[in-house]
Scaffold this motif. Structure first.
Motif, PDB file in Angstrom:
ATOM      1  N   LEU A  41     -29.615  30.924  15.349  1.00  0.00           N
ATOM      2  CA  LEU A  41     -28.195  30.661  15.907  1.00  0.00           C
ATOM      3  C   LEU A  41     -26.833  30.637  14.647  1.00  0.00           C
ATOM      4  CD1 LEU A  41     -28.895  30.475  19.547  1.00  0.00           C
ATOM      5  CD2 LEU A  41     -28.929  32.448  17.816  1.00  0.00           C
ATOM      6  N   HIS A  42     -27.410  29.780  14.081  1.00  0.00           N
ATOM      7  CA  HIS A  42     -26.243  28.741  12.958  1.00  0.00           C
ATOM      8  C   HIS A  42     -26.548  29.249  12.325  1.00  0.00           C
ATOM      9  CE1 HIS A  42     -25.807  26.342  16.008  1.00  0.00           C
ATOM     10  NE2 HIS A  42     -24.731  26.005  15.816  1.00  0.00           N
ATOM     11  N   THR A  43     -25.318  29.491  10.809  1.00  0.00           N
ATOM     12  CA  THR A  43     -25.233  30.379   9.202  1.00  0.00           C
ATOM     13  C   THR A  43     -25.579  29.449   8.414  1.00  0.00           C
ATOM     14  OG1 THR A  43     -22.979  31.029   9.528  1.00  0.00           O
ATOM     15  CG2 THR A  43     -24.238  32.712  10.130  1.00  0.00           C
ATOM     16  N   HIS A  44     -25.437  29.882   7.494  1.00  0.00           N
ATOM     17  CA  HIS A  44     -25.437  28.416   6.422  1.00  0.00           C
ATOM     18  C   HIS A  44     -25.130  29.186   4.973  1.00  0.00           C
ATOM     19  CE1 HIS A  44     -27.933  25.814   8.575  1.00  0.00           C
ATOM     20  NE2 HIS A  44     -28.678  26.660   8.394  1.00  0.00           N
ATOM     21  N   TYR A  45     -24.146  28.299   4.230  1.00  0.00           N
ATOM     22  CA  TYR A  45     -23.369  28.615   3.503  1.00  0.00           C
ATOM     23  C   TYR A  45     -24.185  29.013   2.046  1.00  0.00           C
ATOM     24  CZ  TYR A  45     -19.816  29.262  -0.227  1.00  0.00           C
ATOM     25  OH  TYR A  45     -18.599  29.373  -1.561  1.00  0.00           O
ATOM     26  N   VAL A  46     -23.938  29.988   1.525  1.00  0.00           N
ATOM     27  CA  VAL A  46     -24.568  30.129   0.035  1.00  0.00           C
ATOM     28  C   VAL A  46     -23.210  30.948  -1.199  1.00  0.00           C
ATOM     29  CG1 VAL A  46     -26.262  30.797  -1.508  1.00  0.00           C
ATOM     30  CG2 VAL A  46     -26.744  30.259   0.935  1.00  0.00           C
ATOM     31  N   ASP A  47     -23.580  29.560  -2.072  1.00  0.00           N
ATOM     32  CA  ASP A  47     -22.464  30.610  -3.110  1.00  0.00           C
ATOM     33  C   ASP A  47     -23.121  31.526  -4.093  1.00  0.00           C
ATOM     34  OD1 ASP A  47     -20.455  30.169  -5.237  1.00  0.00           O
ATOM     35  OD2 ASP A  47     -20.666  28.497  -5.841  1.00  0.00           O
ATOM     36  N   ARG A  48     -22.421  32.398  -3.856  1.00  0.00           N
ATOM     37  CA  ARG A  48     -22.628  33.589  -4.623  1.00  0.00           C
ATOM     38  C   ARG A  48     -21.284  34.183  -5.937  1.00  0.00           C
ATOM     39  NH1 ARG A  48     -24.366  34.703   0.760  1.00  0.00           N
ATOM     40  NH2 ARG A  48     -26.870  34.854   0.728  1.00  0.00           N
ATOM     41  N   SER A  49     -20.725  33.104  -6.210  1.00  0.00           N
ATOM     42  CA  SER A  49     -19.840  33.597  -6.847  1.00  0.00           C
ATOM     43  C   SER A  49     -20.518  34.306  -8.340  1.00  0.00           C
ATOM     44  CB  SER A  49     -18.305  32.332  -7.418  1.00  0.00           C
ATOM     45  OG  SER A  49     -19.095  31.340  -7.511  1.00  0.00           O
ATOM     46  N   VAL A  50     -21.327  33.543  -8.801  1.00  0.00           N
ATOM     47  CA  VAL A  50     -21.994  33.413  -9.929  1.00  0.00           C
ATOM     48  C   VAL A  50     -23.170  34.735 -10.172  1.00  0.00           C
ATOM     49  CG1 VAL A  50     -23.676  32.668 -11.980  1.00  0.00           C
ATOM     50  CG2 VAL A  50     -22.825  30.767 -10.037  1.00  0.00           C
ATOM     51  N   GLY A  51     -22.980  34.736  -9.434  1.00  0.00           N
ATOM     52  CA  GLY A  51     -23.682  36.938  -9.389  1.00  0.00           C
ATOM     53  C   GLY A  51     -22.834  37.566  -9.248  1.00  0.00           C
ATOM     54  N   VAL A  52     -22.102  37.624  -8.219  1.00  0.00           N
ATOM     55  CA  VAL A  52     -20.919  38.288  -8.313  1.00  0.00           C
ATOM     56  C   VAL A  52     -19.952  38.422 -10.180  1.00  0.00           C
ATOM     57  CG1 VAL A  52     -18.436  39.213  -7.025  1.00  0.00           C
ATOM     58  CG2 VAL A  52     -20.871  37.693  -6.473  1.00  0.00           C
ATOM     59  N   LYS A  53     -20.105  37.489 -10.439  1.00  0.00           N
ATOM     60  CA  LYS A  53     -19.582  37.094 -11.952  1.00  0.00           C
ATOM     61  C   LYS A  53     -20.295  38.596 -12.866  1.00  0.00           C
ATOM     62  CE  LYS A  53     -16.203  33.429 -11.108  1.00  0.00           C
ATOM     63  NZ  LYS A  53     -15.946  31.902 -11.527  1.00  0.00           N
ATOM     64  N   ALA A  54     -21.558  37.267 -13.017  1.00  0.00           N
ATOM     65  CA  ALA A  54     -22.391  38.850 -13.710  1.00  0.00           C
ATOM     66  C   ALA A  54     -22.346  40.105 -13.719  1.00  0.00           C
ATOM     67  CB  ALA A  54     -23.735  38.241 -13.812  1.00  0.00           C
ATOM     68  N   ALA A  55     -22.609  40.277 -12.149  1.00  0.00           N
ATOM     69  CA  ALA A  55     -22.216  42.039 -12.221  1.00  0.00           C
ATOM     70  C   ALA A  55     -20.827  42.219 -12.257  1.00  0.00           C
ATOM     71  CB  ALA A  55     -22.772  41.933 -10.544  1.00  0.00           C
TER      72      ALA A  55
END
Length: 115
Positions: free
Chosen positions: A92-106
């Motif tokens: 039931l709990h969520t965790h933060y994952v930094d996806r900014s590197v993938g977004v910048k690459a896209a």
């Protein structure tokens, strides 16, 4: 007469009076808008609390009174270790994952992302 600004006392008083009038009109407009918004909030609050108190609309007002939740957390239920147990925390709990590197690459490749 003030030589630096070339404004007479009479012109200054006219300007000050006009500015005050505009400020008062603006204040009254904002005050009326705020009063209308608060009136809407009060009506909305009354209707929501009225609906919550109506047993015909909401038979179960508290999640802990829901029979399905009680069944899930029962001794033989799926989450028998309780709402603060390991299994419920894992599911039931969520965790933060930094996806900014993938977004910048896209974006660098020219891919347009929806917001």
């Amino acid at each position: 007469m003030n030589k630096a600004l070339d404004i007479t006392r009479r012109n200054f008083l006219k300007f000050a009076g006009a500015t005050t009038a505009v400020a008062l009109v603006g204040f009254n407009f904002v005050r009326d808008a705020a009063a209308a918004a608060m009136d809407f909030v009060a009506k909305r609050q009354t209707s929501v609390y009225g609906a919550d108190a109506n047993a015909k609309i909401y038979k179960l007002r508290k999640s802990q009174d829901n029979p399905m939740i009680q069944k899930i957390y029962a001794k033989d239920g799926f989450l028998a270790d309780g709402p603060c147990g390991h299994k419920s925390h894992e599911l039931l709990h969520t965790h933060y994952v930094d996806r900014s590197v993938g977004v910048k690459a896209a974006k660098a490749k020219g891919i347009k992302l929806k917001v």
